[in-house]
Scaffold this motif. Structure first.
Motif, mmCIF file in Angstrom:
data_model
loop_
_atom_site.group_PDB
_atom_site.id
_atom_site.type_symbol
_atom_site.label_atom_id
_atom_site.label_comp_id
_atom_site.label_asym_id
_atom_site.label_seq_id
_atom_site.Cartn_x
_atom_site.Cartn_y
_atom_site.Cartn_z
ATOM 1 N N LYS A 170 0.889 -1.240 0.010
ATOM 2 C CA LYS A 170 -0.083 -0.069 0.004
ATOM 3 C C LYS A 170 1.079 1.248 -0.118
ATOM 4 C CE LYS A 170 -3.963 1.749 2.626
ATOM 5 N NZ LYS A 170 -3.651 2.386 3.834
ATOM 6 N N SER A 218 -2.457 -1.057 -5.984
ATOM 7 C CA SER A 218 -3.020 0.058 -5.687
ATOM 8 C C SER A 218 -4.356 0.032 -4.829
ATOM 9 C CB SER A 218 -2.932 1.259 -6.301
ATOM 10 O OG SER A 218 -4.141 1.085 -7.458
ATOM 11 N N ASN A 219 -4.812 0.882 -4.077
ATOM 12 C CA ASN A 219 -6.420 0.928 -3.450
ATOM 13 C C ASN A 219 -7.010 1.989 -4.218
ATOM 14 O OD1 ASN A 219 -5.411 2.990 -2.184
ATOM 15 N ND2 ASN A 219 -5.557 1.921 -0.134
ATOM 16 N N THR A 220 -8.261 2.039 -4.096
ATOM 17 C CA THR A 220 -9.283 3.065 -4.684
ATOM 18 C C THR A 220 -8.811 4.615 -4.399
ATOM 19 O OG1 THR A 220 -10.834 1.559 -4.568
ATOM 20 C CG2 THR A 220 -11.380 3.520 -5.326
ATOM 21 N N ARG A 278 -9.842 -2.878 -12.917
ATOM 22 C CA ARG A 278 -9.299 -3.927 -11.919
ATOM 23 C C ARG A 278 -9.771 -5.156 -12.343
ATOM 24 N NH1 ARG A 278 -6.778 -2.628 -7.350
ATOM 25 N NH2 ARG A 278 -7.558 -0.366 -7.051
ATOM 26 N N GLU A 294 -16.115 1.051 -8.895
ATOM 27 C CA GLU A 294 -14.873 1.522 -8.534
ATOM 28 C C GLU A 294 -14.547 2.551 -9.437
ATOM 29 O OE1 GLU A 294 -11.025 -0.512 -8.929
ATOM 30 O OE2 GLU A 294 -10.293 0.392 -7.237
#
Ligand SMILES: [Zn+2]
Length: 522
Positions: free
Chosen positions: A161, A197-199, A221, A236
């Motif tokens: 992250k 990666s995250n949102t 994604r 997303e």
């Protein structure tokens, strides 16, 4: 006597009117064509005059006197704005002085290509912009920055992250790339390292793009059931648009694999609802039933390749991990319809090319999943993955927010055939959409989505990016057995007012320009 006077004054009046006709000098005059201007639904039989790089006249030629150095008689031919391709993998060609003519796209009627899609771009933009300008370009080029590229610059290829410090560094790079003329950011959240990666990370970077009036282009994604699922992946993208407040463009929209077939109706409803909410969301689509990607990206689990290809094979050599990698790879092959649905179109070892994964596994006498790693050991392998369903393709194509995009890269026929194929198969043969819709959604709509100024329409003052094709012969020739065949039927291509294709032949001139977001003269 009065009669003679009357006739004389009539003659004077008529000649005065003729003399009052505006006289124009032009470089090129296109006359007698069936003109689709990129916006209207019906064509007109009108003339177009070009001077330098702009359109200076469009309308009834009898209303003016045009003195042109070159006249193109377009009788029986369709005149249209040049096609704008929002998603390509032409960057390698554009970088290579022997291939920067971009002929595979040019011969389809494409006059502008976008590069830097799927989260991957050359970095930094400024350096490559200078190189492209120095070498010359066969088509115009629109630049996007890749989120994966930015992430790699700051964090390498690791599966972790982003910290606040990482995000801050990435935001600076995003601003730097926007300053260099990028039209926005592309993500490849399916691919490593974008997938790590995250949102929140993406929203944070997208906010910088929004501040600069840029766009967000995404390879979702998940286009299937690999991780979060297709619909959550679209949700997303919508959430990124909602929070970062910028236009969202979904690349190569599709329902990949049997698990998600027939979801197009629900996806269309979801997107329509988001549009009603005020989120600007659009998509592009290529007109083929097979997608194409690297074999690794298609079937190898993402966690296994964290750190790169070397790390993948270190894990693969450990018996316990190998078992898990093979099990998950097997599942991914099934998701894509089985090993016979994965056709190798490019590989270092050419013995694999033209065979599907099942055939190769039978040849090597090992399982299809083991075959994946055997072939990957030889280097890069690209596959055409037959995973789409006709109904979903048609459903998406009929939406006014779906534009044509090739996703063209070497090995898949879409690099040479997308635009003429959509015309020949879906407009002419299957009559799924009409010709004006095809043209408008390959020109002005795309320019509008990408915020490309003064292109995509035939209008006075606009850049003269114009194509002329024969409606009877315009078609794709490339297929899966020979993906490298130029399309047929394009008679003329004019880019920035200069002729690139003259009576069907390439003039050997590099008339394209690097388009930059903030100042198209840069
Ligand atoms: Zn993609």
């Amino acid at each position: 006597m009065w009669k003679l006077k009357y006739i004389l004054s009539l003659i004077i009046l008529v000649s005065a009117f003729a003399c009052s006709k505006k006289k124009m000098k032009a470089d090129i005059l296109i006359k007698n064509g069936i003109v689709y201007n990129g916006i209207d639904k019906t064509p007109e039989n009108i003339s177009i005059a070009i001077k330098d790089d702009k359109i200076v006249f469009i309308g009834d030629q009898n209303a003016v006197i045009i003195d042109a150095s070159k006249i193109i008689d377009a009788k029986g031919l369709i005149v249209s704005p040049g096609f704008i391709d929002p998603h390509t993998h032409a960057e390698e060609d554009v970088k290579d002085s022997k291939k920067s003519h971009n002929l595979p796209f040019l011969m389809q009627g494409v006059t502008t290509v976008t590069i830097g899609n799927d989260g991957s771009s050359y970095f930094p933009t400024q350096k490559f912009k200078t190189l492209y300008k120095k070498q010359g370009l066969g088509t115009n080029v629109v630049l996007l920055m890749g989120h994966g590229t930015i992430r790699k610059e700051v964090m390498g290829k690791s599966d972790r992250k982003a910290t606040d410090r990482d995000i801050e560094k990435m935001r600076k790079l995003v601003q730097q790339e926007m300053d260099a003329g990028s039209f926005g950011i592309s993500t490849g959240l399916f691919y490593a390292p974008g997938s790590y990666s995250n949102t929140e990370e993406v929203i944070s970077l997208a906010k910088i793009v929004a501040k600069n009036d840029g766009i967000y282009d995404t390879h979702l994604r998940d286009e299937s059931s690999f991780s979060i699922g297709l619909i959550p992946a679209i949700e997303e993208a919508i959430e990124i648009g909602r929070q970062a407040k910028l236009p969202i463009h979904i690349s190569h929209i599709k329902c990949l694999g049997v698990d998600v077939w027939h979801q197009s109706d629900s996806i269309i409803q979801l997107i329509e609802r988001s549009k009603a909410e005020g989120i600007n969301i659009t998509a592009n689509q290529y007109p083929y039933e097979a997608s194409a990607t690297s074999l690794k990206a298609a079937v190898v689990p993402r966690w296994a390749e964290s750190g790169g290809l070397d790390s993948l094979f270190i894990r693969y050599d450990e018996p316990a991990l190998r078992k898990r990698i093979l099990e998950e790879t097997k599942k991914n092959i099934i998701r894509r319809g089985g090993p016979d649905k994965l056709l190798i179109v490019k590989a270092v070892d050419t013995i694999f090319v033209g065979k599907n994964l099942l055939e190769i596994s039978q040849l090597l006498n090992i399982s299809p999943e083991e075959t994946v790693f055997k072939t990957l050991k030889t280097g890069f392998v690209k596959v055409a993955s037959f995973n789409m369903n006709k109904e979903d393709i048609s459903n998406f194509m009929k939406q006014d927010w779906v534009v044509t995009g090739s996703d063209g890269g070497s090995g898949h026929p879409r690099k040479y055939g997308s635009f003429p194929r959509k015309y020949h198969k879906y407009v002419k043969k299957e009559k799924l959409i009409d010709i004006a819709t095809f043209i408008n959604n390959s020109t002005s709509r795309t320019a509008e989505i990408f915020k490309i100024p003064n292109r995509g329409k035939l209008q006075v003052g606009y850049y003269a990016d114009i194509i002329i094709f024969n409606p009877k012969t315009f078609k794709d020739k490339a297929d899966y057995t020979d993906a490298f065949q130029y399309a047929e039927g394009l008679k003329y291509s004019i880019i920035n007012g200069q002729i690139s294709i003259d009576d069907g032949k390439y003039t050997d001139k590099l008339n394209g320009k690097v388009l930059t977001k903030n100042n198209d003269k840069k």
